[in-house]
Design an enzyme around this catalytic site. Sequence first.
Site, PDB file in Angstrom:
ATOM      1  N   TRP A 270       0.861  -1.017   0.011  1.00  0.00           N
ATOM      2  CA  TRP A 270       0.048   0.076   0.017  1.00  0.00           C
ATOM      3  C   TRP A 270       0.707   1.239  -0.130  1.00  0.00           C
ATOM      4  CZ3 TRP A 270      -4.589  -0.930   4.173  1.00  0.00           C
ATOM      5  CH2 TRP A 270      -5.376  -1.735   3.540  1.00  0.00           C
ATOM      6  N   LYS A 271       2.171   1.090   0.355  1.00  0.00           N
ATOM      7  CA  LYS A 271       3.097   2.266   0.421  1.00  0.00           C
ATOM      8  C   LYS A 271       2.372   3.285   1.382  1.00  0.00           C
ATOM      9  CE  LYS A 271       5.051   1.314  -4.054  1.00  0.00           C
ATOM     10  NZ  LYS A 271       5.753   1.750  -5.066  1.00  0.00           N
TER      11      LYS A 271
ATOM     12  N   HIS B  29      12.933  -2.311  -0.105  1.00  0.00           N
ATOM     13  CA  HIS B  29      12.348  -1.692  -1.300  1.00  0.00           C
ATOM     14  C   HIS B  29      13.096  -0.519  -1.908  1.00  0.00           C
ATOM     15  CE1 HIS B  29       9.311   0.318  -3.750  1.00  0.00           C
ATOM     16  NE2 HIS B  29       8.571  -0.652  -3.775  1.00  0.00           N
TER      17      HIS B  29
ATOM     18  N   GLU C  43      12.146  -6.131  -8.524  1.00  0.00           N
ATOM     19  CA  GLU C  43      11.402  -5.018  -8.984  1.00  0.00           C
ATOM     20  C   GLU C  43      12.340  -3.874  -9.722  1.00  0.00           C
ATOM     21  OE1 GLU C  43       7.865  -4.358  -6.189  1.00  0.00           O
ATOM     22  OE2 GLU C  43       9.293  -3.316  -5.242  1.00  0.00           O
TER      23      GLU C  43
ATOM     24  N   GLY D 124       5.764   2.268 -10.341  1.00  0.00           N
ATOM     25  CA  GLY D 124       4.838   3.323 -10.414  1.00  0.00           C
ATOM     26  C   GLY D 124       4.822   4.035 -11.690  1.00  0.00           C
TER      27      GLY D 124
ATOM     28  N   SER E 156       4.663  -1.947 -11.716  1.00  0.00           N
ATOM     29  CA  SER E 156       3.584  -1.501 -12.622  1.00  0.00           C
ATOM     30  C   SER E 156       2.681  -2.911 -12.988  1.00  0.00           C
ATOM     31  CB  SER E 156       3.915  -0.928 -13.732  1.00  0.00           C
ATOM     32  OG  SER E 156       4.300   0.389 -13.649  1.00  0.00           O
TER      33      SER E 156
ATOM     34  N   GLY F 239       2.128  -2.564  -6.186  1.00  0.00           N
ATOM     35  CA  GLY F 239       2.024  -1.280  -5.601  1.00  0.00           C
ATOM     36  C   GLY F 239       0.499  -0.294  -5.887  1.00  0.00           C
ATOM     37  N   GLY F 240       0.431   0.351  -6.829  1.00  0.00           N
ATOM     38  CA  GLY F 240      -0.787   1.004  -7.031  1.00  0.00           C
ATOM     39  C   GLY F 240      -1.842   0.154  -7.402  1.00  0.00           C
TER      40      GLY F 240
HETATM   41  P1  PGA Z   1       3.758  -0.380  -8.555  1.00  0.00           P
HETATM   42  O1  PGA Z   1       4.660  -0.403  -7.172  1.00  0.00           O
HETATM   43  O2  PGA Z   1       3.048  -1.530  -8.888  1.00  0.00           O
HETATM   44  O3  PGA Z   1       2.877   0.724  -8.013  1.00  0.00           O
HETATM   45  O4  PGA Z   1       4.789  -0.173  -9.652  1.00  0.00           O
HETATM   46  C1  PGA Z   1       5.095  -1.587  -7.096  1.00  0.00           C
HETATM   47  C2  PGA Z   1       6.093  -1.658  -5.732  1.00  0.00           C
HETATM   48  O5  PGA Z   1       6.861  -0.721  -5.510  1.00  0.00           O
HETATM   49  O6  PGA Z   1       6.234  -2.616  -4.985  1.00  0.00           O
END
Ligand code: PGA
Length: 246
Positions: free
Chosen positions: A10-11, A93, A164, A170, A208, A229-230
């Site tokens: 979720w960041k 991360h 990653e 992102g 992504s 993430g998003g």
């Molecule tokens: P993202 O982030 O899916 O928004 O690119 C992935 C992450 O940073 O774990």
Amino acid sequence: MRRKLVVGNWKMHGSHKANAELLDGIIAERPFSAEVAVCVPFPYLSETAVALTNHDIAWGAQDCSAHAQGAYTGEVSAAMLAEFGCRYVIVGHSERRAYHGENDQLVADKAQAALDQHLVPVVCVGETLAEREAGQTDAVVKRQLSAVIHTLKACIWQVVVAYEPVWAIGTGRTATPEQAQAVHALLRTQLHAATTKSDEMKLLYGGSVKADNAHALFAQADIDGGLVGGASLKAAEFAAICRAAG
Ligand code: PGA
């Protein structure tokens, strides 16, 4: 056959209201055949634990201290996370490496601290765009993973590794399934030299991941799921990714 794993990151997003809606939405989409987890901001661990208990979805945090306890203002120990029922904790991360100066050894020490409390560290590795363009991808991810292997030694099989690529996080720019698989295969080979259990280990792809690209990524031989993430902030999208994992 390795069971796939999808972890939502979720960041620094959320609120009591938004979390309740999101978690209710994910719960409503069950069951999933893949293992599913969400890594939430520290203050929301308690409500996440209450919402997810008995729903077959695990939870965790996005970082932990390398120290067991002590005068480390602002840090949160792995033991504290264990008290909130966390199963996973993300360590290393790229946002922590880039914005908080975390180096390979600190990341390895955090992974060790997590294992000491019976948490599963999700160890992130990945190259920047400049490193990729300079042909350094393999060397960078091997160096990052090597620090963790060196520190954890025989326990390395207990971690989840997340590849990653920084340029894909992102940005909407995903690694192609072939690009991701190539790095995953490299990491699996490196793990193979360190543990007899490398074939049991889960290697996640992150950067992504969306409902429309997840299936092709997860179909690769060495990609055992995703760190999302998003797209983990929308229940229907996240659920679709979880279903793409099997
Ligand atoms: P993202 O982030 O899916 O928004 O690119 C992935 C992450 O940073 O774990």
